[in-house]
Design a protein around this motif. Structure first.
Motif, mmCIF file in Angstrom:
data_model
loop_
_atom_site.group_PDB
_atom_site.id
_atom_site.type_symbol
_atom_site.label_atom_id
_atom_site.label_comp_id
_atom_site.label_asym_id
_atom_site.label_seq_id
_atom_site.Cartn_x
_atom_site.Cartn_y
_atom_site.Cartn_z
ATOM 1 N N VAL A 1 0.719 -1.238 0.221
ATOM 2 C CA VAL A 1 0.048 0.032 -0.092
ATOM 3 C C VAL A 1 0.855 1.213 0.131
ATOM 4 O O VAL A 1 1.619 1.430 0.934
ATOM 5 N N ASP A 2 0.852 2.062 -1.075
ATOM 6 C CA ASP A 2 1.807 3.113 -1.157
ATOM 7 C C ASP A 2 3.039 3.023 -0.887
ATOM 8 O O ASP A 2 3.731 3.644 -0.231
ATOM 9 N N GLN A 3 3.528 1.760 -1.649
ATOM 10 C CA GLN A 3 4.943 1.285 -1.815
ATOM 11 C C GLN A 3 5.395 0.895 -0.477
ATOM 12 O O GLN A 3 6.716 0.859 -0.216
ATOM 13 N N GLN A 4 4.328 0.473 0.413
ATOM 14 C CA GLN A 4 4.749 0.203 2.080
ATOM 15 C C GLN A 4 4.183 -1.330 1.836
ATOM 16 O O GLN A 4 3.123 -1.642 1.788
ATOM 17 N N HIS B 1 10.331 -5.819 -0.786
ATOM 18 C CA HIS B 1 9.819 -4.831 0.167
ATOM 19 C C HIS B 1 10.191 -5.165 1.623
ATOM 20 O O HIS B 1 10.375 -4.299 2.391
#
Length: 916
Positions: free
Chosen positions: A805-808, A827
């Motif tokens: 989510v949002d690069q997280q 990630h």
């Protein structure tokens, strides 16, 4: 803290030092795991490499090591106080599993008349009880157990015939078994886990079987001791057993009546343990021991890998016993030392008999539902029970004193109120398994109470003294009157002195008695000036608490008093010996009482652990059917008690016909390992008779829990991660059956990717199709997610949910059905703080290398996939023919390109997806 201060130098001159060095160098060679200690009366010394070992263990530093002698024969040494010595002995024997030799001087310690007087090893602590007192290691998880193993060739099957014998001197128990085993000695490992020996005796041999045995003992942290083969001889064993074993009154006094003696290979091992422990040198061992057969199949099979994977016990050296670190730490709410030992035994020996499991669960459930009963037992009754097993052993060995006898008396005094508490439950299981046997023992011990009340001076006990009543013995009565008379004379002298010094009796001047000085007067520091220059009085000591002094008359009274008291104590010792001898006849009852109370203690501990958990535990249902295993909303019992943790529960469901193996994929740290361990821990707790951290728990009567988890090298033992994986998996494949639970986490690392994947695939298929066991198989090889297509109804996919989510990366710690679409390793690498340049380059390489066959196959229908795989197979076979028939590389490449174009013209979606 004073015990940790080293004494820095030996009290020897240079000549005496040189003489000792000369003697020391004549001692026979020894391994570094044996430490020699020299008793120098007021202190102890260790020398050479042993000085370094001792300094590290006691002081965590080698700065205290000194040197003695002159070049070239200089010798390191370390001096230890009595406190340091005790710390060292316990660390060496109970933590390091080393051996200890203690030398004592026959003449002056400055001479070199040293003799080896005491020896101790992890499995044989009896001799050192004289040095350190009884109960060495009584606070440990288990009492010392010595094992011996003898391996022969079975004349019938031609396989390995193992004879195993164990001796637990603290429990006066001998255990033997005989069985054939495979080349990995998997059955021996199971028995080693169940018996928990501290030391294992083996005959000297270079045979490969003993090398395999050494690996097992290394994994279990058991010290190996090699003996001459002649020590494993049954010659004279029958006579030895006739003296050591306890026979029933109606039983023939011949050891051969016991069926265990027919196991000849095991008897050879038993002979070695009896000689090694020196049981026959102590007459208090005679007619005390029981012999039994080890029934390994009565208990759930566990190996050392499973114990480690499930964190059953704390790591070696971890003395914190924190609830979040191990199952033992979580459940150890025991109030007695014997309860703690039994808890460790129950965790090593979970039950397989459903009736026995339910008997424990009946009581645990009752205690969980009755907070008043639980708290009464936990806070009031059990915490006042001493270590009856250790006290009974002291009685048996005639090492007990009046204080020990009184502690036993106090424990027996508590039994009526304990029985009253249990009777209020009105529960049949409690009555038959606890109340009734305790009540019978209470009646048997009634005469013990009467004897103690008739012999011990209870008024003196209130003052902290443990004395025999003067009225019990005529000689003591005479001496007591003499002491009373001297006491009266001392008090008269007190009044006379108070009048002379103009002081108030009992306020500014008092009469005291100490073991060192006998009678003396004491005044406050403020009154000390009245004594100055007064020749009638002699000052003994001056401290903050006041000034101690005596008069000439009191000195004369003192001499008589000390002599009379010494005579009284000698006379009392004779009476005490008689009392202890009579009390020793009750040791058998006390051993039985200890066992029942420790059982109650563990069951109460189970209920306390369950009721104080953050979320409710449930009573598990154990079934004979091995078709299903169901855990709903199961949690990991240790992780959920960690501070700041809000645990997310998950389900574990196995059902034959629907799926007995889960291929578990998902991101690192996503909860796969925790889910698997939660399942294994719950299965173990249920078999031990404890409630489990779940909403619903239905488990079959399992035979075995096997596990391969974690990736830890054992370089000290020559095992890489991969070798350790293969050893553990080989053992699992040999032992796993349909009634086994197998947990495998991250298999196949430490070798090439394709090789590792191939091994993991093969092992997973073997477990699912041939062993047919319940299995959770966590992996990062996404190729394994194709297995459910090949084995529908047997293997299913599960994954740990995670989202970006949002690069997280968002880890849900929730296990769902189906495979993970991505491993999300990049990630996780971002979370770990890898540089952005490294992450980007890794993404590029991943794009170049990654082909997820499962995604391709699931996106297409089965006909396209089957046709595509057939086309590829034909293409590869044709390539091989071209390689064999063409003469140049250019020609070979030209022909292969033609084949490639022909294959692409078939317009197969599977092939097109792969090429894309």
């Amino acid at each position: 803290m004073s015990t940790l201060q080293p004494i820095h130098a030996l009290n020897l001159d240079s000549i005496q030092q040189q003489a000792f060095i000369k003697y020391y160098l004549t001692l026979p060679d020894k391994p570094p795991t044996t430490v020699r200690i020299f008793d120098r009366n007021d202190y102890y010394s260790v020398h050479g490499v042993d000085a370094t070992t001792a300094a590290k263990e006691v002081f965590n530093s080698i700065s205290n090591i000194k040197k003695m002698g002159i070049e070239p024969n200089r010798l390191d040494y370390l001096v230890l106080s009595k406190g340091n010595f005790e710390i060292l002995i316990k660390k060496l024997l109970l933590v390091r599993r080393y051996r200890v030799e203690i030398y004592v001087a026959e003449g002056s310690v400055k001479s070199c008349d040293w003799v080896l007087k005491y020896k101790g090893s992890p499995g044989c602590l009896t001799q050192l009880e004289e040095v350190l007192g009884d109960g060495l290691g009584s606070s440990e998880e288990n009492t010392p157990c010595l094992m011996a193993v003898n391996i022969k060739i079975d004349p019938v099957s031609k396989g390995r015939l193992l004879g195993v014998a164990c001796i637990s001197p603290g429990e006066y128990e001998m255990s033997v078994t005989e069985f054939t085993d495979d080349d990995l000695l998997t059955e021996l490992e199971t028995i080693t886990v169940q018996m928990a020996p501290s030391e294992c005796l083996v005959p000297q041999s270079d045979h490969d079987d003993y090398k395999a045995l050494k690996k097992i003992m290394d994994r279990a942290n058991v010290t190996i001791t090699k003996l001459k083969k002649s020590e494993f001889s049954v010659e004279g064993l029958t006579q030895d057993l006739n003296r050591l074993l306890k026979f029933k009154e109606s039983q023939q006094q011949d050891a051969n009546v016991f069926p265990e003696t027919r196991k000849r290979t095991a008897m050879a091992s038993l002979a070695a343990t009896i000689k090694y422990t020196g049981l026959l040198t102590d007459s208090t061992n005679f007619a005390r021991f029981r012999i039994r057969t080890i029934q390994a199949d009565c208990f759930l099979h566990l190996d050392t890998a499973a114990l480690a994977a499930l964190n059953v016990f704390p790591e070696p050296g971890d003395s914190s016993n924190a609830p979040s670190r191990s199952l033992y730490g979580l459940l150890d709410r025991c109030r007695t030392q014997h309860g703690k030992r039994l808890l460790a035994q129950w965790l090593r020996q979970p039950l397989r008999d459903i009736n026995l499991i339910n008997e424990r669960l009946d009581i645990v459930e009752l205690l969980m539902n009755s907070s008043q009963l639980r708290l009464q037992l936990y806070d009031d009754h059990l915490r006042r029970i001493p270590d009856l097993q250790a006290l009974a052993r002291r009685l048996t060995r005639k090492k007990a004193n009046l204080h020990d006898c009184y502690k036993i008396y106090q424990a027996i005094n508590r039994l009526p109120s304990l029985l009253q508490c249990l009777s209020e439950t009105n529960n049949a299981t409690v009555h038959s398994s606890l109340s009734e046997p305790i009540s019978e023992l209470n009646e048997d011990l009634n005469k013990y109470q009467q004897m103690i009340e008739a012999t011990i001076d209870m008024d003196a006990v209130e003052r902290g003294d443990f004395l025999v009543k003067p009225s019990f013995d005529e000689e003591l009565q005479i001496l007591s009157k003499q002491l009373d008379k001297l006491q009266s004379s001392a008090e008269k002298e007190l009044n006379k002195t108070a009048k002379d010094l103009d002081l108030a009796v009992g306020k500014t001047i008092k009469l005291e008695s100490t073991p060192q000085n006998g009678f003396c007067f004491r005044v406050t520091l403020k009154e000390e000036q009245s004594l100055r220059g007064n020749k009638k009085y002699t000052i003994i000591d001056a401290v903050k608490g006041g000034v101690k002094f005596k008069s000439n008359a009191l000195g004369s009274i003192n001499e008589e008093y000390i002599q009379a008291k010494s005579t009284y104590e000698k006379e009392q010792d004779k009476v005490v010996s008689e009392i202890v001898a009579i009390a020793g006849s009750y040791s058998e009852c006390l051993f039985c009482l200890s066992h029942i109370l420790s059982r109650l203690d563990v069951l109460v501990a189970f209920s306390v652990a369950a009721t104080t958990a953050p979320y409710p535990y449930c009573r598990p249902t154990i079934t004979e059917s091995i078709d299903e295993l169901e855990l709903r909303e199961v949690r990991h019992p240790c992780l959920e008690v960690q501070e700041g943790v809000s645990f997310i529960p998950n389900d574990v469901v196995f059902k034959r016909g629907s799926g007995i193996m889960h291929i578990v994929t998902g991101a690192n740290m996503g909860g796969k390992s925790t889910w698997m361990r939660a399942c294994g821990a719950s299965a173990l707790l249920a078999a031990a008779g404890c409630a489990v951290p779940a909403r619903v728990a239905r488990l079959p009567r399992l035979r075995c829990i096997a596990a391969r988890a974690g990736a830890t090298d054992r370089e000290d033992r020559g095992h890489s991660t991969f070798m350790l994986e293969m050893l553990e998996c080989a053992a699992i494949l040999r032992t796993a059956t349909p009634d086994s639970l197998v947990l495998i986490d991250e298999l196949g690392r430490g070798t090439s990717t394709y090789e590792g994947c191939g091994i993991a695939w093969a092992i997973a298929e073997e477990l699912a199709t041939k062993c047919q066991c319940f299995c959770l198989f966590a992996t990062h090889y996404h190729e394994l997610t194709r297995l459910p297509n090949l084995h529908p109804g047997v293997i299913v996919n599960s994954h740990a949910e995670a989202f970006v989510v949002d690069q997280q990366l968002l880890l849900m710690h929730k296990i769902s059905s189906g495979p993970a679409t991505h491993s999300l390793g990049l990630h996780v690498a971002k979370l770990a703080g890898l540089p952005e340049s490294v992450i980007k380059y890794a993404e590029t390489k991943q794009t170049q290398l990654d082909t997820n066959l499962y995604e391709i196959e699931t996106a297409l229908n089965s006909q396209d996939t089957t046709e595509g795989q057939h086309l590829i197979t034909n293409f590869l076979l044709s390539c091989k023919q071209i390689q064999n028939s063409t003469s140049s590389d250019e020609e070979m490449l030209k022909e292969i390109n033609k084949l490639k174009q022909d294959m692409l013209q078939q317009d197969n979606k599977y092939v097109q997806a792969l090429m894309a």
